[in-house]
Scaffold this motif. Sequence first.
Motif, short mmCIF file in Angstrom:
data_model
loop_
_atom_site.label_atom_id
_atom_site.label_comp_id
_atom_site.label_asym_id
_atom_site.label_seq_id
_atom_site.Cartn_x
_atom_site.Cartn_y
_atom_site.Cartn_z
N ARG A 19 50.99 13.48 2.45
CA ARG A 19 51.12 14.87 2.90
C ARG A 19 50.90 14.96 4.41
O ARG A 19 51.58 15.70 5.10
CB ARG A 19 50.11 15.72 2.13
CG ARG A 19 50.04 17.17 2.44
CD ARG A 19 51.25 17.99 2.10
NE ARG A 19 51.68 17.95 0.73
CZ ARG A 19 51.58 18.97 -0.11
NH1 ARG A 19 51.02 20.08 0.26
NH2 ARG A 19 52.08 18.85 -1.33
N TRP A 20 49.95 14.18 4.94
CA TRP A 20 49.68 14.19 6.37
C TRP A 20 50.89 13.67 7.16
O TRP A 20 51.26 14.23 8.18
CB TRP A 20 48.44 13.35 6.66
CG TRP A 20 48.01 13.41 8.08
CD1 TRP A 20 47.31 14.40 8.69
CD2 TRP A 20 48.25 12.42 9.08
NE1 TRP A 20 47.10 14.08 10.01
CE2 TRP A 20 47.67 12.88 10.27
CE3 TRP A 20 48.90 11.19 9.08
CZ2 TRP A 20 47.72 12.15 11.45
CZ3 TRP A 20 48.95 10.47 10.25
CH2 TRP A 20 48.36 10.95 11.42
N LEU A 21 51.49 12.58 6.69
CA LEU A 21 52.68 12.05 7.36
C LEU A 21 53.82 13.06 7.35
O LEU A 21 54.50 13.25 8.36
CB LEU A 21 53.15 10.76 6.68
CG LEU A 21 52.39 9.49 6.98
CD1 LEU A 21 52.94 8.34 6.16
CD2 LEU A 21 52.44 9.16 8.45
N GLY A 26 53.46 4.15 9.15
CA GLY A 26 52.49 4.85 8.31
C GLY A 26 52.74 4.62 6.83
O GLY A 26 51.80 4.43 6.05
N SER A 52 53.64 16.25 7.21
CA SER A 52 53.37 17.41 8.05
C SER A 52 53.61 17.12 9.53
O SER A 52 53.75 18.04 10.32
CB SER A 52 51.93 17.88 7.85
OG SER A 52 51.02 16.95 8.39
N ARG A 53 53.66 15.86 9.91
CA ARG A 53 53.88 15.50 11.30
C ARG A 53 55.33 15.14 11.61
O ARG A 53 55.64 14.70 12.71
CB ARG A 53 53.00 14.31 11.68
CG ARG A 53 51.70 14.75 12.30
CD ARG A 53 50.59 14.65 11.42
NE ARG A 53 49.32 15.14 11.95
CZ ARG A 53 48.68 16.12 11.35
NH1 ARG A 53 49.21 16.75 10.34
NH2 ARG A 53 47.49 16.47 11.76
N LEU A 54 56.23 15.33 10.67
CA LEU A 54 57.64 15.03 10.92
C LEU A 54 58.22 15.97 11.97
O LEU A 54 57.84 17.14 12.04
CB LEU A 54 58.45 15.20 9.64
CG LEU A 54 58.37 14.08 8.62
CD1 LEU A 54 59.15 14.48 7.37
CD2 LEU A 54 58.91 12.80 9.18
N PRO A 55 59.16 15.47 12.78
CA PRO A 55 59.85 16.36 13.70
C PRO A 55 60.59 17.47 12.93
O PRO A 55 61.00 17.27 11.78
CB PRO A 55 60.84 15.44 14.42
CG PRO A 55 60.29 14.08 14.23
CD PRO A 55 59.55 14.08 12.94
N TRP A 76 56.87 5.64 13.78
CA TRP A 76 55.52 5.81 13.24
C TRP A 76 55.53 6.19 11.78
O TRP A 76 54.59 5.88 11.06
CB TRP A 76 54.71 6.80 14.07
CG TRP A 76 55.28 8.17 14.16
CD1 TRP A 76 56.01 8.68 15.21
CD2 TRP A 76 55.20 9.23 13.19
NE1 TRP A 76 56.37 9.97 14.94
CE2 TRP A 76 55.89 10.33 13.70
CE3 TRP A 76 54.62 9.33 11.94
CZ2 TRP A 76 56.02 11.53 13.02
CZ3 TRP A 76 54.75 10.53 11.24
CH2 TRP A 76 55.44 11.61 11.78
N LEU A 77 56.60 6.83 11.32
CA LEU A 77 56.70 7.19 9.91
C LEU A 77 56.84 5.93 9.06
O LEU A 77 56.20 5.80 8.01
CB LEU A 77 57.87 8.13 9.67
CG LEU A 77 58.10 8.58 8.24
CD1 LEU A 77 56.95 9.46 7.79
CD2 LEU A 77 59.41 9.30 8.11
N ARG A 131 62.44 17.25 9.25
CA ARG A 131 61.82 17.98 8.15
C ARG A 131 62.81 18.95 7.51
O ARG A 131 62.88 19.06 6.29
CB ARG A 131 60.60 18.74 8.64
CG ARG A 131 59.82 19.38 7.52
CD ARG A 131 58.62 20.14 7.98
NE ARG A 131 57.85 19.39 8.97
CZ ARG A 131 56.91 19.91 9.72
NH1 ARG A 131 56.60 21.17 9.62
NH2 ARG A 131 56.25 19.17 10.57
#
Length: 90
Positions: free
Chosen positions: A71-73, A35, A75-78, A31-32, A82
């Motif tokens: 920034r949203w992507l 996105g 923040s959702r990283l595993p 998904w990264l 991260r």
Amino acid sequence: MFKRLAVLWTMVRGDARRLWFALRHPAAPKWLKLGTALIALYLLSPIDLIPDAIPVLGVVDDLVIVPLAIRWLLSRLPFDVRGDVERRVY
């Protein structure tokens, strides 16, 4: 005004570096990549939220939406990805 733009540029540049390293990480989720491709498509697409024909607002929406999406992507990283990205960037 110039100082605020400099801070904004530093933040966006740092987030772009984090996104680049996250994309190249072996455990990067699919998904990264999707996105990131959608963000690039939005930048290159002639269809915008606010048309570029409007003198100032047409560019400002790109300058606001793209950094927020990055920034949203990020923040959702595993957690493990991260952590590796943060160690690599700094």
